[in-house]
Design a protein around this motif. Sequence first.
Motif, PDB file in Angstrom:
ATOM      1  N   VAL A   1       8.360   2.416   4.505  1.00  0.00           N
ATOM      2  CA  VAL A   1       7.180   1.666   4.078  1.00  0.00           C
ATOM      3  C   VAL A   1       7.165   1.629   2.552  1.00  0.00           C
ATOM      4  O   VAL A   1       7.251   2.677   1.902  1.00  0.00           O
ATOM      5  CB  VAL A   1       5.898   2.313   4.624  1.00  0.00           C
ATOM      6  CG1 VAL A   1       4.662   1.565   4.126  1.00  0.00           C
ATOM      7  CG2 VAL A   1       5.919   2.335   6.146  1.00  0.00           C
ATOM      8  N   VAL A   2       7.078   0.438   1.988  1.00  0.00           N
ATOM      9  CA  VAL A   2       7.136   0.266   0.537  1.00  0.00           C
ATOM     10  C   VAL A   2       5.893  -0.466   0.063  1.00  0.00           C
ATOM     11  O   VAL A   2       5.243  -1.193   0.819  1.00  0.00           O
ATOM     12  CB  VAL A   2       8.405  -0.505   0.114  1.00  0.00           C
ATOM     13  CG1 VAL A   2       9.654   0.285   0.451  1.00  0.00           C
ATOM     14  CG2 VAL A   2       8.450  -1.881   0.779  1.00  0.00           C
ATOM     15  N   LYS A   3       5.576  -0.281  -1.209  1.00  0.00           N
ATOM     16  CA  LYS A   3       4.452  -0.953  -1.853  1.00  0.00           C
ATOM     17  C   LYS A   3       4.972  -2.083  -2.736  1.00  0.00           C
ATOM     18  O   LYS A   3       6.130  -2.092  -3.146  1.00  0.00           O
ATOM     19  CB  LYS A   3       3.644   0.030  -2.693  1.00  0.00           C
ATOM     20  CG  LYS A   3       3.019   1.174  -1.907  1.00  0.00           C
ATOM     21  CD  LYS A   3       1.945   0.654  -0.969  1.00  0.00           C
ATOM     22  CE  LYS A   3       1.257   1.804  -0.247  1.00  0.00           C
ATOM     23  NZ  LYS A   3       0.190   1.307   0.674  1.00  0.00           N
ATOM     24  N   LYS A   4       4.081  -3.018  -3.030  1.00  0.00           N
ATOM     25  CA  LYS A   4       4.436  -4.121  -3.912  1.00  0.00           C
ATOM     26  C   LYS A   4       4.812  -3.584  -5.287  1.00  0.00           C
ATOM     27  O   LYS A   4       4.091  -2.781  -5.878  1.00  0.00           O
ATOM     28  CB  LYS A   4       3.266  -5.100  -4.029  1.00  0.00           C
ATOM     29  CG  LYS A   4       3.570  -6.308  -4.890  1.00  0.00           C
ATOM     30  CD  LYS A   4       2.387  -7.270  -4.901  1.00  0.00           C
ATOM     31  CE  LYS A   4       2.710  -8.499  -5.751  1.00  0.00           C
ATOM     32  NZ  LYS A   4       1.573  -9.448  -5.776  1.00  0.00           N
ATOM     33  N   GLY A   5       5.981  -4.007  -5.805  1.00  0.00           N
ATOM     34  CA  GLY A   5       6.460  -3.559  -7.102  1.00  0.00           C
ATOM     35  C   GLY A   5       7.279  -2.288  -7.054  1.00  0.00           C
ATOM     36  O   GLY A   5       7.824  -1.865  -8.084  1.00  0.00           O
TER      37      GLY A   5
ATOM     38  N   PRO B   1       8.510  -7.392  -3.373  1.00  0.00           N
ATOM     39  CA  PRO B   1       7.490  -8.374  -3.758  1.00  0.00           C
ATOM     40  C   PRO B   1       6.180  -8.237  -2.987  1.00  0.00           C
ATOM     41  O   PRO B   1       5.174  -8.838  -3.371  1.00  0.00           O
ATOM     42  CB  PRO B   1       8.166  -9.712  -3.446  1.00  0.00           C
ATOM     43  CG  PRO B   1       9.107  -9.408  -2.333  1.00  0.00           C
ATOM     44  CD  PRO B   1       9.570  -7.994  -2.554  1.00  0.00           C
ATOM     45  N   VAL B   2       6.185  -7.452  -1.886  1.00  0.00           N
ATOM     46  CA  VAL B   2       4.986  -7.318  -1.050  1.00  0.00           C
ATOM     47  C   VAL B   2       4.905  -5.886  -0.524  1.00  0.00           C
ATOM     48  O   VAL B   2       5.874  -5.126  -0.568  1.00  0.00           O
ATOM     49  CB  VAL B   2       5.008  -8.296   0.154  1.00  0.00           C
ATOM     50  CG1 VAL B   2       4.913  -9.744  -0.297  1.00  0.00           C
ATOM     51  CG2 VAL B   2       6.260  -8.077   0.997  1.00  0.00           C
ATOM     52  N   ASP B   3       3.708  -5.539  -0.028  1.00  0.00           N
ATOM     53  CA  ASP B   3       3.563  -4.309   0.742  1.00  0.00           C
ATOM     54  C   ASP B   3       4.109  -4.546   2.144  1.00  0.00           C
ATOM     55  O   ASP B   3       3.802  -5.560   2.776  1.00  0.00           O
ATOM     56  CB  ASP B   3       2.084  -3.908   0.853  1.00  0.00           C
ATOM     57  CG  ASP B   3       1.481  -3.554  -0.489  1.00  0.00           C
ATOM     58  OD1 ASP B   3       2.251  -3.281  -1.428  1.00  0.00           O
ATOM     59  OD2 ASP B   3       0.238  -3.559  -0.610  1.00  0.00           O
TER      60      ASP B   3
END
Length: 401
Positions: free
Chosen positions: A83-87, A192-194
């Motif tokens: 799971v990644v966050k934007k940026g 680029p997105v969550d």
Amino acid sequence: MKKLLKIIVVLALMGGLGWAAYGPLAKRWKASHLPRWRTAKVSRGEIIATVNSNGTVKPILEVMVGTFVSGPIIELRADFNQVVKKGELLARIDPRLYAANVARADAALATREADVENAQALLQQAIRSERRALALQAENEDFISIKEMDTFHYNRKSLEARLKQTQAAVLQAEADLSNSEANLDYTEIRSPVDGMVIDRKIDEGQTLAAQFQAPELFVVAPDMKKKMHIFASVDEADIGLIRQAQQENRPVEFRVDAYPDDLFQGQIVQLRKNSTTTLNVVTYPVVVSAANPDLKLLPGMTASLSFQIAKKEKILRVPNEALRFYPNRQQVRPEDRKILDGTHEEENEIPESGRSAADRATVSRKRNHRHVWMAEGEWLKAVPVEVGLIDSKFHELVAGD
């Protein structure tokens, strides 16, 4: 003689007894050899009409993360299912060449800015020279000739043009510096997105070549816990029913092989018009949205869907088997045998392709007029009925005795 008479009397008595017993025995034999029918009652209950289809589970959005620059991957920070966050940094490309380009562009910009300062100084000197010449000419016209005045004037104009040229060179150098800095920033691959990384197409140490086409590095799917989409292919014959179900906001139930005991529910969100033809079968894509709080629905799963087309409660219904049953001709009472013989022989002789659209619509409506069979003594009696809604077990009884 007496013996013969006794024999005749005995035979007569036996014949009488046999004749007396024949009637009941014949009836019993006939009753025991009559067909035994499995019957069902007309019941009152619920009918849910559905259209079944198969589909593929996909995220609402799949964001392809690529790169504009080339080079070896020196750092990899994202992996499958992360799971990644934007940026957030996903990977890093070797930045040394791009850092050198930034330094070179920065030096070129400094040179162009120095050229501007030099051009400004020369222009200022030319302006002052021209002003002194004009002052001398105003004092005495013989001090400065016209030719000398032209030299001062056009020298100033030339230096003004040169100043504009050097200023434009500064803008070009600034653009080159911005381009180099952007390429340096592109060495850091960020989300680029969550969302969740559902695919990783690179490994650490791999060299990327982005001269002709931007390579895809990751696929990030946002909001997988909120909703997923199921893309179903629906036959053109059922697409009108699907449109009606969408307008009435009817639910869609589906299963996936990974969880055979779980029944998922969704809603029709889109009926797309880009049809697909396979072996002369036309299908349309229908998009179903379903909640996915437990992340049980994963991209690529195959779903078996049932679109609810209509639902009626507390209606009269007959089992589907009763409408599919056709008895032998000799088991039917004589006045109903014409039903088995066919009452529309002339109409049936006309092929489907030879009928008009109105005729085909009329025949289609007549298909709702059917017969069920009831036992009446030793015969079967035909009862005309009109049916409506249908599900996997029952037909709606619209009219009939």
